[in-house]
Design an enzyme around this catalytic site. Structure first.
Site, PDB file in Angstrom:
ATOM      1  N   GLY A 149       0.653  -1.155   0.086  1.00  0.00           N
ATOM      2  CA  GLY A 149      -0.070  -0.060   0.143  1.00  0.00           C
ATOM      3  C   GLY A 149       0.793   1.244  -0.037  1.00  0.00           C
ATOM      4  O   GLY A 149       1.809   1.150  -0.204  1.00  0.00           O
ATOM      5  N   CYS A 150       0.409   2.409   0.223  1.00  0.00           N
ATOM      6  CA  CYS A 150       0.840   3.682   0.292  1.00  0.00           C
ATOM      7  C   CYS A 150       2.061   3.784   1.099  1.00  0.00           C
ATOM      8  O   CYS A 150       3.150   4.614   0.884  1.00  0.00           O
ATOM      9  CB  CYS A 150      -0.213   4.845   0.600  1.00  0.00           C
ATOM     10  SG  CYS A 150      -1.465   4.893  -0.576  1.00  0.00           S
ATOM     11  N   TYR A 151       2.304   3.001   2.232  1.00  0.00           N
ATOM     12  CA  TYR A 151       3.463   3.014   3.094  1.00  0.00           C
ATOM     13  C   TYR A 151       4.816   2.443   2.683  1.00  0.00           C
ATOM     14  O   TYR A 151       5.601   2.473   3.224  1.00  0.00           O
ATOM     15  CB  TYR A 151       3.227   3.030   4.485  1.00  0.00           C
ATOM     16  CG  TYR A 151       2.681   1.559   4.771  1.00  0.00           C
ATOM     17  CD1 TYR A 151       3.390   0.432   4.633  1.00  0.00           C
ATOM     18  CD2 TYR A 151       1.250   1.440   5.171  1.00  0.00           C
ATOM     19  CE1 TYR A 151       2.853  -0.872   5.107  1.00  0.00           C
ATOM     20  CE2 TYR A 151       0.864   0.245   5.557  1.00  0.00           C
ATOM     21  CZ  TYR A 151       1.583  -0.844   5.319  1.00  0.00           C
ATOM     22  OH  TYR A 151       1.062  -2.134   5.614  1.00  0.00           O
ATOM     23  N   ALA A 152       4.407   1.673   1.260  1.00  0.00           N
ATOM     24  CA  ALA A 152       5.682   0.727   1.143  1.00  0.00           C
ATOM     25  C   ALA A 152       6.970   1.793   0.605  1.00  0.00           C
ATOM     26  O   ALA A 152       8.156   0.990   0.671  1.00  0.00           O
ATOM     27  CB  ALA A 152       5.365  -0.014  -0.278  1.00  0.00           C
ATOM     28  N   PHE A 340       0.735   6.208   5.053  1.00  0.00           N
ATOM     29  CA  PHE A 340      -0.578   5.428   5.788  1.00  0.00           C
ATOM     30  C   PHE A 340      -0.886   4.527   4.881  1.00  0.00           C
ATOM     31  O   PHE A 340      -1.032   4.524   3.641  1.00  0.00           O
ATOM     32  CB  PHE A 340      -1.622   6.343   6.255  1.00  0.00           C
ATOM     33  CG  PHE A 340      -1.275   7.634   6.828  1.00  0.00           C
ATOM     34  CD1 PHE A 340      -0.761   7.887   8.145  1.00  0.00           C
ATOM     35  CD2 PHE A 340      -1.020   8.776   6.069  1.00  0.00           C
ATOM     36  CE1 PHE A 340      -0.094   9.009   8.580  1.00  0.00           C
ATOM     37  CE2 PHE A 340      -0.582  10.045   6.677  1.00  0.00           C
ATOM     38  CZ  PHE A 340      -0.029   9.901   7.997  1.00  0.00           C
TER      39      PHE A 340
END
Length: 354
Positions: A149-152, A340
């Site tokens: 997701g976006c925190y990768a 997040f």
């Protein structure tokens, strides 16, 4: 041994699809009671541009987004079709970002490659293709960070720091490429349709080494809010990857930051942080972060500008924000980055300018 984010280069596809995607999404809920809510949120989104590897049907004159054969009402593509499009477009965009790092002959000195993507899979994959396309040593150590997701992107920086701290001569290349627009869904569900307001395509490439230039990667911390784990989900369906973002996410992000503020900042006060690289998951998410941390109106200016120009490009987005800071951060300034995603998780980084 300290690790430094020396350089970041970014790339986006040539097709600005924001207006067309909004129009297409509005058509999905036309006549629904939620349509006025959608219209109101469009006006408040603070997004002006989003970019896609897909061209607009009818030269952009129609409200249907994508090539005429990609998104047609009643005949959206299968997951397999979307993955073939990912394979077709991902490498060129990734190579463009790597080229922006201007590695030149020193590309052969890259010892580790971390390929990051949450929007596509194939094998032999992007990592191996980048070795050939970008002139890397065939023996380069490769790692793929996928589907987090976006925190990768924060996790990729964390891994790069571990590598450099254990191997001081390491030169770690991170390539985060996301083709989010390949995963539009045909639905009248408002919360799912709202993703049309946010996601776009983009790629960021970064170089992490022990050379004391750029931003020092000082400390990482993950803050979890497991009771909100169902508020962000990312699943693989028969018709592409299905993103769900609950309207409760901003409040939950704010709660996670209020709970973990002292640990995230390692005991520092917010007034001791000069630079804030916050993943722009959406206007309401940035508002929630600003409120929870009691930040001034200009603190998230870089994040809001990335949101305005590109939308949310999943894992690559926080690197776009950091790229803006690299050019103007003054030596000794301290910063905090965070992103997040599913879990509900806030991955955070404390950094300082060399």
């Amino acid at each position: 041994m300290d690790a430094y984010l020396n350089r970041v280069a970014t790339a986006v596809p040539p097709n600005d699809v924001h207006a067309a995607f909004v129009g297409f999404a509005a058509g999905l809920i036309a006549g629904e009671r939620s349509a006025p809510v959608f219209d109101r949120l469009v006006k408040r989104s603070q997004i002006e541009h989003r970019w896609s590897v897909l061209t607009l049907a009818d030269g952009g004159r129609s409200a249907v987004a994508g090539n005429a054969e990609v998104y047609r009402r009643g005949a959206f593509p299968s997951t397999g079709q979307r993955m073939r499009l990912y394979e077709r477009f991902a490498l060129d965009l990734a190579a463009e970002a790597v080229e922006g790092l201007d590695l030149g002959e020193r590309a052969r000195e890259v010892t580790h490659l971390i390929a990051v993507s949450c929007t596509g899979f194939y094998a032999p994959g992007l990592d191996l293709q980048l070795v050939a396309r970008c002139g890397l040593d065939p023996s380069v150590e490769r790692t793929v960070v996928g589907f987090m997701g976006c925190y990768a992107g924060i996790n990729a920086l964390k891994l790069a720091r571990h590598i450099v701290r254990s191997e001081p001569r390491a030169r770690v290349l991170i390539v985060s490429v996301e083709l989010c627009t390949l995963h539009l869904q045909e639905t009248s569900d408002l919360e799912k349709v709202l993703s049309f307001l946010v996601f776009g395509d983009g790629c960021a490439a970064a170089l992490v080494t022990a050379d004391p230039a750029g931003l020092s990667l000082d400390r990482f911390h993950a803050a979890l809010l497991p009771e909100a784990s169902e508020q962000i989900t990312w699943t693989i369906g028969d018709g592409g990857f299905d993103m769900f973002l609950s309207g409760q996410v901003p409040a939950s992000v704010g709660e996670a930051l209020r709970r973990g503020r002292e640990v995230i900042l390692d005991g520092a006060g917010t007034d001791e942080i000069d630079l804030w690289a916050i993943h722009p998951g959406g206007r309401s998410v940035l508002d929630a972060v600003q409120g929870a941390l009691e930040l001034g109106p200009e603190a998230l200016a870089d994040s809001r500008e990335v949101l305005r120009l590109y939308g949310n490009m999943s894992s690559a987005t926080v690197l776009f924000v950091l790229a803006r800071m690299l050019g103007r951060a003054r030596s000794g300034e301290r910063g905090c980055a965070m992103a997040f995603g599913p879990g509900l998780t806030a991955e955070t980084l404390l950094f300082s300018a060399a």
